[in-house]
Design a protein around this motif. Sequence first.
Motif, PDB file in Angstrom:
ATOM      1  N   UNK A  71       0.866  -1.175   0.000  1.00 31.96           N
ATOM      2  CA  UNK A  71       0.000   0.000   0.000  1.00 31.96           C
ATOM      3  C   UNK A  71       0.902   1.223   0.000  1.00 31.96           C
ATOM      4  N   UNK A  72       0.689   2.136  -0.951  1.00 34.13           N
ATOM      5  CA  UNK A  72       1.427   3.398  -0.987  1.00 34.13           C
ATOM      6  C   UNK A  72       0.480   4.501  -0.528  1.00 34.13           C
ATOM      7  N   UNK A  73       0.817   5.109   0.600  1.00 36.30           N
ATOM      8  CA  UNK A  73      -0.004   6.159   1.194  1.00 36.30           C
ATOM      9  C   UNK A  73       0.652   7.512   0.926  1.00 36.30           C
ATOM     10  N   UNK A  74       0.015   8.321   0.088  1.00 39.14           N
ATOM     11  CA  UNK A  74       0.513   9.646  -0.268  1.00 39.14           C
ATOM     12  C   UNK A  74      -0.083  10.649   0.718  1.00 39.14           C
ATOM     13  N   UNK A  75       0.768  11.196   1.581  1.00 40.62           N
ATOM     14  CA  UNK A  75       0.282  12.056   2.668  1.00 40.62           C
ATOM     15  C   UNK A  75       0.733  13.503   2.503  1.00 40.62           C
ATOM     16  N   UNK A  76       0.793  13.976   1.279  1.00 42.28           N
ATOM     17  CA  UNK A  76       1.341  15.309   1.013  1.00 42.28           C
ATOM     18  C   UNK A  76       0.573  16.431   1.698  1.00 42.28           C
ATOM     19  N   UNK A  77      -0.724  16.229   1.960  1.00 47.17           N
ATOM     20  CA  UNK A  77      -1.565  17.304   2.483  1.00 47.17           C
ATOM     21  C   UNK A  77      -1.989  17.094   3.931  1.00 47.17           C
ATOM     22  N   UNK A  78      -1.418  16.120   4.612  1.00 43.01           N
ATOM     23  CA  UNK A  78      -1.909  15.735   5.929  1.00 43.01           C
ATOM     24  C   UNK A  78      -1.866  16.881   6.939  1.00 43.01           C
TER      25      UNK A  78
ATOM     26  N   UNK B 118       4.399   8.162   2.206  1.00 42.44           N
ATOM     27  CA  UNK B 118       5.182   9.182   1.495  1.00 42.44           C
ATOM     28  C   UNK B 118       4.818  10.559   2.041  1.00 42.44           C
ATOM     29  N   UNK B 119       5.776  11.206   2.709  1.00 46.15           N
ATOM     30  CA  UNK B 119       5.557  12.531   3.265  1.00 46.15           C
ATOM     31  C   UNK B 119       6.323  13.587   2.498  1.00 46.15           C
ATOM     32  N   UNK B 120       5.994  14.853   2.776  1.00 43.71           N
ATOM     33  CA  UNK B 120       6.596  15.944   2.019  1.00 43.71           C
ATOM     34  C   UNK B 120       6.577  17.227   2.836  1.00 43.71           C
ATOM     35  N   UNK B 121       7.599  18.042   2.650  1.00 40.71           N
ATOM     36  CA  UNK B 121       7.612  19.391   3.200  1.00 40.71           C
ATOM     37  C   UNK B 121       7.172  20.435   2.172  1.00 40.71           C
ATOM     38  N   UNK B 122       6.782  20.004   0.989  1.00 40.73           N
ATOM     39  CA  UNK B 122       6.466  20.946  -0.088  1.00 40.73           C
ATOM     40  C   UNK B 122       5.237  21.784   0.208  1.00 40.73           C
ATOM     41  N   UNK B 123       4.214  21.199   0.798  1.00 40.48           N
ATOM     42  CA  UNK B 123       2.993  21.949   1.070  1.00 40.48           C
ATOM     43  C   UNK B 123       3.036  22.633   2.438  1.00 40.48           C
ATOM     44  N   UNK B 124       3.907  22.175   3.325  1.00 40.51           N
ATOM     45  CA  UNK B 124       3.949  22.734   4.675  1.00 40.51           C
ATOM     46  C   UNK B 124       5.027  23.794   4.863  1.00 40.51           C
ATOM     47  N   UNK B 125       6.187  23.642   4.202  1.00 44.06           N
ATOM     48  CA  UNK B 125       7.275  24.602   4.382  1.00 44.06           C
ATOM     49  C   UNK B 125       7.703  25.261   3.066  1.00 44.06           C
ATOM     50  N   UNK B 126       8.236  24.495   2.114  1.00 41.76           N
ATOM     51  CA  UNK B 126       8.704  25.104   0.866  1.00 41.76           C
ATOM     52  C   UNK B 126       8.895  24.037  -0.193  1.00 41.76           C
TER      53      UNK B 126
END
Length: 403
Positions: A203-210, A241-249
């Motif tokens: 399972x791939x969980x895309x959490x970019x907007x969490x 899969x996490x990201x700082x793109x939507x939260x920081x830069x």
Amino acid sequence: MNWQDIFATRMDRMKASEIRELLKLLDQPDIISFAGGIPDPALFPTEAFQKALGNALSPKNQSTALQYSVSEGYGPLRDWIVGKMTEIGVPCTPENILITSGSQQALDYLGKLMLSPNDTALLGWPTYLGALGAFNAYEPNYDRLIPGGNRSAEDYAQTAKDNGGRVKFAYMSVDFANPTGETLDQTARENILDLADDLDIAVIEDAAYQALRFDGEPIPPVLALEVARKGSIDACRTLYCGSFSKSLAPGLRVGWICGAADVISRLVLMKQASDLHSSTLNQMAIAEVANTIFEDHTAKLRQTYTARRDAMLSALEAQMPDGVTWTKPEGGMFVWLTLPKHMDGGELLRQSLETQRVAFVPGQAFFADRSGKNTLRLSFSLADDAQIAEGITRLGAAIRAAL
């Protein structure tokens, strides 16, 4: 020389991003754009990054910041992520974390890791366009993931076998998804885990907007639900899969994968072969900013984006003609419109740009089978209240003219 003759067959599956092309419209001052699902640059924590980058380039730290580094990622940043994952119900260690160049690279690596030609990936219908772009290079088939639907694991497996491969993973964005803005409830998340266990797939969980939940109660990530079932992240099949793109830069391109250590070790080998490691300077800056302002900054983002979401929903209620419906997201950056069945979102965009100077993304791009012609995605992240009110008024006029 005919280059086409020597390109790999996978190149036939790689297409230009319709969204990336639409972003070029942002340079036209008379366009009101709801197209790009990107953060508002006015909200970037610029001063915090200036300080963090200065510290990274100080005499004490510059040899680390500018030198080659380990492929797994910068240790203090991985430690911060371990703490954040533990907060949301995923106890783990740094060995469960790989730093990537944005979560987009994470999706590319996971597609490369698991997909052979003709294997099947289960997706939402619609799904994130970037995931399709990442997976397409590995020549898979796609099948529709319906959490809690009436399709059995046996049916999914047989369809994949008939298409020359096997099901390898289920991919989903579970919180305020791109493009629909919708959130999967806990029952749907549990159903996906049940299906994955029955099929013996990842399972791939895309959490970019969490981090961008505006209202409603938080729902545990799929990985947290699976850890609760199985007792340990290393017994889990979910890859977060996490990201700082939507939260920081977004420009620093820092994301991460959290999963079983055995899988992370394989992904580290892939990272070594691909780009050795993500930018250490960027990781050091992200680590300092995350450690100092993450909670306060994301609270500011939520406040601003909540007001813009509310403005868009109010404008849609006032301006959309009968027969148009839309989602009401609890967070994120997107509202999804469904037009009357006879309408074409691509043609509507052409007419809207010509007559109303309003941009959006036609929904067909988000469907693996290129269906969904009568849908479109609106982003509220970049427009202020006045632009939203004016832009939705113009869009309503364009839709009424096309009915």
